[in-house]
Design an enzyme around this catalytic site. Structure first.
Site, mmCIF file in Angstrom:
data_model
loop_
_atom_site.group_PDB
_atom_site.id
_atom_site.type_symbol
_atom_site.label_atom_id
_atom_site.label_comp_id
_atom_site.label_asym_id
_atom_site.label_seq_id
_atom_site.Cartn_x
_atom_site.Cartn_y
_atom_site.Cartn_z
ATOM 1 N N ARG A 11 9.143 -17.224 -14.662
ATOM 2 C CA ARG A 11 8.147 -18.151 -14.140
ATOM 3 C C ARG A 11 7.612 -18.982 -15.296
ATOM 4 O O ARG A 11 7.798 -18.612 -16.473
ATOM 5 C CB ARG A 11 7.010 -17.371 -13.472
ATOM 6 C CG ARG A 11 7.421 -16.671 -12.185
ATOM 7 C CD ARG A 11 6.325 -15.788 -11.653
ATOM 8 N NE ARG A 11 6.732 -15.092 -10.435
ATOM 9 C CZ ARG A 11 6.224 -13.947 -10.026
ATOM 10 N NH1 ARG A 11 5.278 -13.344 -10.744
ATOM 11 N NH2 ARG A 11 6.650 -13.377 -8.917
ATOM 12 N N ARG A 53 5.322 -10.084 -0.038
ATOM 13 C CA ARG A 53 4.473 -9.354 -0.988
ATOM 14 C C ARG A 53 3.344 -8.639 -0.254
ATOM 15 O O ARG A 53 2.969 -7.514 -0.601
ATOM 16 C CB ARG A 53 3.906 -10.309 -2.040
ATOM 17 C CG ARG A 53 4.914 -10.738 -3.079
ATOM 18 C CD ARG A 53 4.234 -11.307 -4.315
ATOM 19 N NE ARG A 53 5.209 -11.711 -5.314
ATOM 20 C CZ ARG A 53 5.773 -10.897 -6.187
ATOM 21 N NH1 ARG A 53 5.463 -9.611 -6.183
ATOM 22 N NH2 ARG A 53 6.650 -11.344 -7.070
ATOM 23 N N ARG A 97 -2.911 -18.220 -6.846
ATOM 24 C CA ARG A 97 -1.928 -18.370 -7.924
ATOM 25 C C ARG A 97 -1.055 -19.607 -7.745
ATOM 26 O O ARG A 97 -0.596 -20.206 -8.707
ATOM 27 C CB ARG A 97 -1.006 -17.149 -7.970
ATOM 28 C CG ARG A 97 -1.632 -15.886 -8.502
ATOM 29 C CD ARG A 97 -0.583 -14.794 -8.504
ATOM 30 N NE ARG A 97 -1.076 -13.537 -9.038
ATOM 31 C CZ ARG A 97 -0.326 -12.443 -9.138
ATOM 32 N NH1 ARG A 97 0.928 -12.463 -8.716
ATOM 33 N NH2 ARG A 97 -0.836 -11.338 -9.644
ATOM 34 N N ASN A 138 -10.090 -2.277 -7.745
ATOM 35 C CA ASN A 138 -10.524 -3.383 -8.605
ATOM 36 C C ASN A 138 -11.363 -4.388 -7.819
ATOM 37 O O ASN A 138 -10.933 -5.509 -7.537
ATOM 38 C CB ASN A 138 -9.301 -4.060 -9.227
ATOM 39 C CG ASN A 138 -9.681 -5.127 -10.234
ATOM 40 O OD1 ASN A 138 -10.819 -5.188 -10.694
ATOM 41 N ND2 ASN A 138 -8.728 -5.983 -10.567
ATOM 42 N N ASP A 139 -12.595 -3.978 -7.475
ATOM 43 C CA ASP A 139 -13.511 -4.898 -6.799
ATOM 44 C C ASP A 139 -14.420 -5.601 -7.797
ATOM 45 O O ASP A 139 -15.061 -6.602 -7.497
ATOM 46 C CB ASP A 139 -14.347 -4.168 -5.743
ATOM 47 C CG ASP A 139 -15.063 -2.943 -6.303
ATOM 48 O OD1 ASP A 139 -14.838 -2.614 -7.498
ATOM 49 O OD2 ASP A 139 -15.822 -2.316 -5.563
ATOM 50 N N SER A 176 -2.056 -6.501 -14.527
ATOM 51 C CA SER A 176 -1.748 -7.254 -15.750
ATOM 52 C C SER A 176 -3.014 -7.608 -16.519
ATOM 53 O O SER A 176 -3.049 -7.545 -17.752
ATOM 54 C CB SER A 176 -0.972 -8.526 -15.409
ATOM 55 O OG SER A 176 0.281 -8.204 -14.835
ATOM 56 N N THR A 177 -4.073 -7.979 -15.809
ATOM 57 C CA THR A 177 -5.339 -8.333 -16.459
ATOM 58 C C THR A 177 -5.945 -7.116 -17.148
ATOM 59 O O THR A 177 -6.399 -7.200 -18.299
ATOM 60 C CB THR A 177 -6.336 -8.880 -15.423
ATOM 61 O OG1 THR A 177 -5.778 -10.039 -14.803
ATOM 62 C CG2 THR A 177 -7.655 -9.257 -16.093
ATOM 63 N N ALA A 187 -3.360 -7.137 -7.647
ATOM 64 C CA ALA A 187 -4.423 -6.125 -7.716
ATOM 65 C C ALA A 187 -5.167 -6.174 -9.039
ATOM 66 O O ALA A 187 -6.305 -5.697 -9.141
ATOM 67 C CB ALA A 187 -3.842 -4.729 -7.495
ATOM 68 N N GLY A 188 -4.529 -6.737 -10.072
ATOM 69 C CA GLY A 188 -5.192 -6.867 -11.360
ATOM 70 C C GLY A 188 -4.618 -6.009 -12.466
ATOM 71 O O GLY A 188 -5.233 -5.864 -13.531
#
Length: 211
Positions: free
Chosen positions: A56, A160, A149, A183-184, A30-31, A27-28
Site C-alpha cells: 500500500r 474485513r 482510512r 481499545n475504546d 499497529s498504533t 482495532a488499533g
C-alpha cells in the site's frame, strides 16, 4: 568456557516470551505496537510477516511486510519454514520461523501481529507466547475506522467486517487469549498492554544490564 556456556544457557531459558497481538484490522494493533516500540527502544523486535499482496502507499518492503510472490511463499510454507500462514482476500499472509528467530537472537521480545487463524496455528507450536487480543468497542466503531482510512473498496471492506465479526466471536472461546483489551480509549488500552507485558520488559532490561 563451561561457565560462559552455562551462563548463555540460563540467559536463553530466562529470556522473554514472544507476544502475539491479534485482532481485527482497525482495532488499533499497529498504533499500540508503534507506541511500544517508541517508548521501549531496544526491548521489542517486530516479527515482519510475509504477504503476497501488493504494497500500500507508504509501505516498505522488509519493514512493514516481506512482499513476495505467491509461488515463493507457497514453496516456503510447503518446506515447513513458516510458523503460521493464512489466506485473506485471495492473498497469503504468514510468519516465518526465520523472522522470529532473528528477533530472539537479539534477546528482544518478539512481537507477532497475526490473525485468529495464525493464533490457532501458533498454539500447536512450542513458541509459548503471551496471547493478547486487541478489540474495537463495537462493530460500528470498527466500520467507521476502516471507512476513514479510505484504502478499501466496498467489497474488501465488507469482507474485513465479516472476518472481524468471526474473529471477535472466536476470541470469546476459553483459552484462546491470555488477555483481551478493548481499545475504546487509546491511552487506557496502551496502559493495559504495558501492564500485561511489564514482566517480559523487565527481563530484557535485566539481560541488557548484565551483558
Amino acid at each position: 568456557m563451561f561457565m560462559r556456556c552455562f551462563s548463555r544457557l540460563v540467559s536463553a531459558m530466562a529470556g522473554p516470551r514472544p507476544v502475539v497481538l491479534s485482532g481485527p484490522s482497525g482495532a488499533g494493533k499497529s498504533t499500540l505496537l508503534k507506541m511500544l516500540l517508541e517508548e521501549y527502544k531496544g526491548i521489542f523486535g517486530f516479527s515482519v510477516s510475509h504477504t503476497t499482496r501488493n504494497p500500500r502507499p507508504g509501505e516498505e518492503n522488509s519493514k512493514d511486510y516481506h512482499f513476495v510472490t505467491r509461488e515463493f511463499m507457497q514453496a516456503s510454507v510447503d518446506r515447513g519454514e513458516f510458523i503460521e500462514s493464512a489466506v485473506f482476500s485471495g492473498n497469503m499472509y504468514g510468519t516465518s520461523k526465520a523472522s522470529v528467530q532473528a528477533v530472539k537472537d537479539k534477546n528482544l521480545i518478539c512481537v507477532l501481529d497475526i490473525d485468529i487463524q495464525g493464533v490457532r496455528s501458533v498454539k500447536t507450536t512450542d513458541l509459548n507466547p503471551i496471547y493478547v487480543s486487541i478489540q474495537p468497542p463495537s462493530m460500528t466503531v470498527l466500520e467507521n475506522r476502516l471507512r476513514d482510512r479510505k484504502t478499501e473498496s466496498e467489497e474488501s471492506l465488507q469482507k474485513r467486517l465479516e472476518t472481524a465479526q468471526l474473529d471477535l466471536e472466536i476470541s470469546k472461546e476459553p483459552g484462546i487469549f491470555d488477555v483481551v483489551i478493548v481499545n475504546d480509549n487509546l491511552d487506557n488500552a496502551y496502559a493495559k498492554l504495558k501492564h500485561v507485558l511489564i514482566e517480559e520488559i523487565k527481563k530484557v532490561q535485566n539481560i541488557n544490564l548484565s551483558s
